[in-house]
Scaffold this active site. Sequence first.
Site, short mmCIF file in Angstrom:
data_model
loop_
_atom_site.label_atom_id
_atom_site.label_comp_id
_atom_site.label_asym_id
_atom_site.label_seq_id
_atom_site.Cartn_x
_atom_site.Cartn_y
_atom_site.Cartn_z
NE ARG A 53 20.88 -1.69 14.87
CZ ARG A 53 21.61 -0.77 14.24
NH1 ARG A 53 21.98 0.33 14.87
NH2 ARG A 53 21.94 -0.94 12.98
CG ASP A 55 12.50 0.17 12.39
OD1 ASP A 55 13.72 0.31 12.61
OD2 ASP A 55 12.02 -0.15 11.29
CE1 TYR A 116 10.83 -8.36 13.84
CE2 TYR A 116 12.19 -9.83 12.52
CZ TYR A 116 12.06 -8.74 13.36
OH TYR A 116 13.18 -8.03 13.72
NE ARG A 204 7.14 -0.69 9.62
CZ ARG A 204 7.71 0.47 9.90
NH1 ARG A 204 8.92 0.49 10.47
NH2 ARG A 204 7.11 1.60 9.61
#
Length: 271
Positions: A53, A55, A116, A204
């Site tokens: 999932r 954000d 990512y 992040r």
Amino acid sequence: MEDATRLRLGVAYDGAEFNGWALQPGLRTVASEVIRALELLFREISDFTVAGRTDAGVHASGQVVHVDVPTAKWEKHKDRLLWRLRGILPPDVRVTSAEAVDPAFNARFAAQWRRYRYRVADATWGVHPLRRLDTLAWPRPLDVERMHAACQALLGEHDFVGLCKQREGATTIRELQQYDWARDEDGIAVATVRADAFCHSMVRSLVGAALAVGDGRRDEAWLAATLTLGERANDVHVVGPHGLTLMEVSYSDDPEDWRSRIDLTRRVRTR
């Protein structure tokens, strides 16, 4: 569903106008749009599961979903499924691939790793207007080589609680397999981060910590020390979501490997 076929779907989306992936009452999410489109075609679906999932504001070019659909309707739609979904879905989300797979496939638990990308512009004039939705503007010059060298200390299996937002009952032990920084041909600082899985806000936070080293506010020893804290680091900045894109989720081609990977992933890792 008595006679069902499990599908593996590739999904890409621009996260700017979504409230994240997961279903949320009254909010527009990626899952709500994909489920709506699938239900229009198949009427009945079950076990809709995503690899990871994301954000609100996070993008994806290589998200993966599995879903069970009626076999008869899959046979009816399979040759033109992507075309039909193209006509139903809004322009900021697309199903890029669809294939029938063994029922053992699990998009979340069978994944070997997720990769990512995070883009950062440190040019004095900011971010190019055409890339403003997927690139972070940073106000200070960055030493990318220093960032890359410092981040190698984070590789391996560690408790990343210092760089995560911990969720009750969830482990923060992860295996960070790759964390590279380099500039692309346009001078953008690009992070490539790969791990078996990520905790909440981990990528992040990893990027925010590296930027503090790259602009000279912190040193390499500070970054390495985030692995020893035993609690969330108060001085690590969680960068904005819009620079982050899920690029790829990797799986074995062998269903037997899926089963063993599922068992391994579901265990709660401890130290």
